[in-house]
Scaffold this motif. Structure first.
Motif, PDB file in Angstrom:
ATOM      1  N   VAL A 104       0.654  -0.807   0.187  1.00 29.90           N
ATOM      2  CA  VAL A 104      -0.037  -0.119   0.535  1.00 29.90           C
ATOM      3  C   VAL A 104       0.792   1.333  -0.054  1.00 29.90           C
ATOM      4  N   SER A 105       1.773   1.561   0.528  1.00 29.83           N
ATOM      5  CA  SER A 105       2.542   2.476   0.519  1.00 29.83           C
ATOM      6  C   SER A 105       3.196   2.988  -0.188  1.00 29.83           C
ATOM      7  N   GLU A 106       3.590   1.233  -1.101  1.00 32.43           N
ATOM      8  CA  GLU A 106       4.537   1.873  -2.462  1.00 32.43           C
ATOM      9  C   GLU A 106       3.722   2.367  -3.417  1.00 32.43           C
ATOM     10  N   GLY A 107       2.261   1.856  -3.366  1.00 33.80           N
ATOM     11  CA  GLY A 107       0.913   1.899  -4.143  1.00 33.80           C
ATOM     12  C   GLY A 107       0.901   3.324  -4.272  1.00 33.80           C
ATOM     13  N   ALA A 108       0.623   3.981  -3.251  1.00 34.69           N
ATOM     14  CA  ALA A 108       0.385   5.077  -2.666  1.00 34.69           C
ATOM     15  C   ALA A 108       1.360   5.764  -3.121  1.00 34.69           C
ATOM     16  N   LEU A 109       2.640   6.223  -2.932  1.00 35.03           N
ATOM     17  CA  LEU A 109       4.150   6.826  -3.270  1.00 35.03           C
ATOM     18  C   LEU A 109       4.144   7.137  -4.849  1.00 35.03           C
ATOM     19  N   ILE A 110       4.339   5.876  -5.836  1.00 31.82           N
ATOM     20  CA  ILE A 110       3.895   6.216  -7.373  1.00 31.82           C
ATOM     21  C   ILE A 110       2.503   7.150  -7.251  1.00 31.82           C
ATOM     22  N   ALA A 111       1.260   7.009  -6.721  1.00 27.94           N
ATOM     23  CA  ALA A 111      -0.549   7.188  -7.480  1.00 27.94           C
ATOM     24  C   ALA A 111       0.169   8.414  -6.926  1.00 27.94           C
ATOM     25  N   TYR A 112       0.882   9.203  -6.334  1.00 32.43           N
ATOM     26  CA  TYR A 112       0.708  10.508  -5.329  1.00 32.43           C
ATOM     27  C   TYR A 112       2.236  11.733  -6.295  1.00 32.43           C
ATOM     28  N   SER A 113       2.444  10.490  -7.317  1.00 29.54           N
ATOM     29  CA  SER A 113       3.082  11.455  -7.525  1.00 29.54           C
ATOM     30  C   SER A 113       2.600  12.878  -8.749  1.00 29.54           C
ATOM     31  N   MET A 114       1.515  11.887  -8.860  1.00 33.25           N
ATOM     32  CA  MET A 114       0.431  12.793  -9.799  1.00 33.25           C
ATOM     33  C   MET A 114       0.829  14.786  -9.424  1.00 33.25           C
ATOM     34  N   PRO A 115       0.858  14.899  -8.717  1.00 31.10           N
ATOM     35  CA  PRO A 115       1.091  16.730  -8.708  1.00 31.10           C
ATOM     36  C   PRO A 115       2.409  16.934  -9.369  1.00 31.10           C
ATOM     37  N   ILE A 116       3.271  15.870  -9.707  1.00 35.40           N
ATOM     38  CA  ILE A 116       4.946  16.324 -10.537  1.00 35.40           C
ATOM     39  C   ILE A 116       3.896  16.794 -11.998  1.00 35.40           C
ATOM     40  N   TRP A 117       2.993  15.673 -12.518  1.00 41.61           N
ATOM     41  CA  TRP A 117       2.623  15.596 -14.209  1.00 41.61           C
ATOM     42  C   TRP A 117       1.628  16.552 -13.735  1.00 41.61           C
ATOM     43  N   ALA A 118       0.845  16.950 -12.556  1.00 42.58           N
ATOM     44  CA  ALA A 118      -0.472  18.276 -13.048  1.00 42.58           C
ATOM     45  C   ALA A 118       0.189  19.637 -12.418  1.00 42.58           C
ATOM     46  N   MET A 119       1.619  19.706 -12.420  1.00 40.74           N
ATOM     47  CA  MET A 119       2.254  20.775 -12.974  1.00 40.74           C
ATOM     48  C   MET A 119       2.785  20.978 -14.121  1.00 40.74           C
ATOM     49  N   LEU A 120       3.372  19.701 -14.635  1.00 43.48           N
ATOM     50  CA  LEU A 120       3.592  19.660 -16.359  1.00 43.48           C
ATOM     51  C   LEU A 120       2.930  19.898 -17.022  1.00 43.48           C
ATOM     52  N   ILE A 121       1.356  19.524 -16.767  1.00 40.79           N
ATOM     53  CA  ILE A 121       0.669  19.322 -17.858  1.00 40.79           C
ATOM     54  C   ILE A 121      -0.277  20.766 -17.675  1.00 40.79           C
ATOM     55  N   ALA A 122      -0.558  21.192 -16.554  1.00 40.98           N
ATOM     56  CA  ALA A 122      -0.741  22.569 -16.168  1.00 40.98           C
ATOM     57  C   ALA A 122      -0.321  23.863 -17.039  1.00 40.98           C
ATOM     58  N   TRP A 123       0.734  23.318 -17.198  1.00 38.42           N
ATOM     59  CA  TRP A 123       1.959  24.690 -18.033  1.00 38.42           C
ATOM     60  C   TRP A 123       1.603  24.992 -19.368  1.00 38.42           C
ATOM     61  N   PRO A 124       0.997  23.904 -20.556  1.00 37.08           N
ATOM     62  CA  PRO A 124       1.085  24.350 -21.547  1.00 37.08           C
ATOM     63  C   PRO A 124      -0.725  23.802 -22.092  1.00 37.08           C
ATOM     64  N   LEU A 125      -0.892  23.307 -21.113  1.00 43.31           N
ATOM     65  CA  LEU A 125      -2.587  23.769 -21.018  1.00 43.31           C
ATOM     66  C   LEU A 125      -3.323  25.002 -20.832  1.00 43.31           C
ATOM     67  N   LEU A 126      -3.295  25.476 -19.861  1.00 42.40           N
ATOM     68  CA  LEU A 126      -3.382  26.539 -18.894  1.00 42.40           C
ATOM     69  C   LEU A 126      -2.594  27.581 -18.792  1.00 42.40           C
ATOM     70  N   GLY A 127      -1.518  27.429 -19.253  1.00 45.75           N
ATOM     71  CA  GLY A 127       0.003  28.888 -18.860  1.00 45.75           C
ATOM     72  C   GLY A 127       0.072  28.887 -17.561  1.00 45.75           C
ATOM     73  N   GLN A 128      -0.361  27.941 -16.474  1.00 43.49           N
ATOM     74  CA  GLN A 128       0.176  28.330 -15.130  1.00 43.49           C
ATOM     75  C   GLN A 128       1.760  27.286 -14.710  1.00 43.49           C
TER      76      GLN A 128
END
Length: 301
Positions: A104-128
Motif C-alpha cells: 500500500v505504501s508503495e502504491g500510494a507513493l507512485i500514485a501521488y507523484s500526480m502533482p508532478i504531472w499535474a504541474m507539468l500538464i498545466a503549464w502548456p494547457l493552462l499557462g500556469q
C-alpha cells in the motif's frame, strides 16, 4: 466598496476551496487503510468498482431529491465519458490493480507523484507557469513520501504495479488540470454521479471476468469498509474534490493531495496495528511543510 466586496468574496471562495481540499485528503487518506479490510474478502477491481456503483446510486438519489435532472445533454456525453475514464476508472481502477504487485505504501507513493504531472500538464494547457514556491512545496512533499517509502532495493517483479500506478497518476493529473475548466452544462451532483457510475461499472465487469470474486465472502468488517468507501471516498470526496478544483489553482490542489499517503500511513497505526517510527515522522514533517507552502501559493488559474 465594490472592490472590497469582491476581494472578500474571493477570499471566502478560496477558504472554502481549502476546506474542501482537506476533507478530500482526509477521506482519501483514510481509504488506504480501510481498503485493506475489504481486500481481505474481495479483489481490488471488484471491491472498488462495487463501492463506486453504490456511491453513484446514492449521489443520483441526492440529485433527484434536490430536483436535478439525471439526463446528460447529447453534446456533453463524450466529455463526461472521458472525464469518468481518467478521473474515476483510471485513478481508482489502476491504483487498485497496482496493489496486486505493490504494498500500500508503495502504491500510494507512485500514485501521488500526480502533482508532478499535474504541474507539468498545466503549464502548456493552462499557462500556469510553476512558481519557485510551488516547486519547493513539490520537492518537500515528494521528499517526504520518498523517505516514507525507504526500504529494500528494486524488485523487477513490481514493474507491472509501478506501470499501473504511473498510468493512474498521469491520467488523474490530466483530469485535475481539465477539472479547472468550465464543466459541462450539467448539475454538479448529477455530473459527479455519472462520472462515478461510468468509471466504476467497467471495474465491476472486469472484476467479475478476471478476478472471479466470491461475493458471499464479504465479512461484517469488509461490509463496513465497503460502506465507508462508497459514502466517503467515492461519493463525498469526489464532490469535495471537484468543488476544490473550481476554487483553487491546479498546482495548489494537486500538491496538497500529498497529504493523502501521510494520512493513510498514520491511520494504519490504530486501524491495522502498523508502527509509526522516526522515518514516518520525518516524512510527515516534510510533506506537511510542502502542503503548507502549497496552500499559501497565490498562483493564478
Amino acid at each position: 466598496m465594490l472592490g472590497n466586496r469582491a476581494v472578500t468574496a474571493e477570499a471566502d471562495e478560496s477558504g472554502l476551496g481549502h476546506l474542501l481540499l482537506m476533507i478530500t485528503a482526509c477521506g482519501w487518506g483514510l481509504n488506504w487503510a480501510v481498503l485493506k479490510f475489504v481486500l481481505h474478502d474481495w479483489p481490488p477491481l471488484f471491491a472498488r468498482g462495487s463501492a463506486g456503483l453504490l456511491a453513484a446510486i446514492g449521489l443520483a438519489i441526492v440529485a433527484r431529491l434536490r430536483g436535478e435532472s439525471l439526463s446528460i445533454p447529447k453534446g456533453a456525453r463524450a466529455s463526461v465519458i472521458f472525464a469518468a475514464g481518467i478521473n474515476v476508472f483510471a485513478w481508482m481502477g489502476f491504483t487498485a490493480l497496482s496493489l496486486n504487485w505493490l504494498k500500500v505504501s508503495e502504491g500510494a507513493l507512485i500514485a501521488y507523484s500526480m502533482p508532478i504531472w499535474a504541474m507539468l500538464i498545466a503549464w502548456p494547457l493552462l499557462g500556469q507557469r510553476p512558481k519557485a514556491q510551488s516547486l519547493l512545496a513539490l520537492v518537500l512533499g515528494i521528499a517526504g513520501i520518498a523517505i516514507l517509502m525507504g526500504g529494500p532495493g528494486f524488485d523487477i517483479g513490481k514493474v507491472p504495479g509501478i506501470l499501473f500506478g504511473l498510468a493512474a497518476a498521469v491520467l488523474f493529473a490530466l483530469g485535475t488540470v481539465r477539472g479547472s475548466r468550465p464543466p459541462p452544462p450539467i448539475p454538479f451532483i448529477t455530473l459527479t454521479a455519472w462520472q462515478v457510475a461510468l468509471g466504476c461499472l467497467p471495474m465491476v465487469v472486469l472484476g467479475l471476468l478476471l478476478e472471479r470474486p466470491n461475493i458471499m465472502a464479504l465479512s461484517s468488517t469488509g461490509l463496513l469498509g465497503l460502506a465507508y468507501m462508497a459514502a466517503g471516498p467515492m461519493a463525498i470526496c469526489y464532490l469535495t474534490w471537484f468543488g476544490a478544483l473550481k476554487r483553487l489553482p491546479t498546482s495548489v490542489a494537486a500538491t496538497a493531495m500529498l497529504l493523502v499517503p501521510i494520512i493513510g500511513t498514520v491511520s494504519a497505526v490504530p486501524l491495522l496495528g502498523d508502527s509509526l517510527g522516526m522515518r514516518e515522522a520525518i516524512a510527515a514533517a516534510l510533506t506537511l511543510s510542502g502542503v503548507g507552502l502549497a496552500l499559501q501559493n497565490k498562483a493564478t488559474t
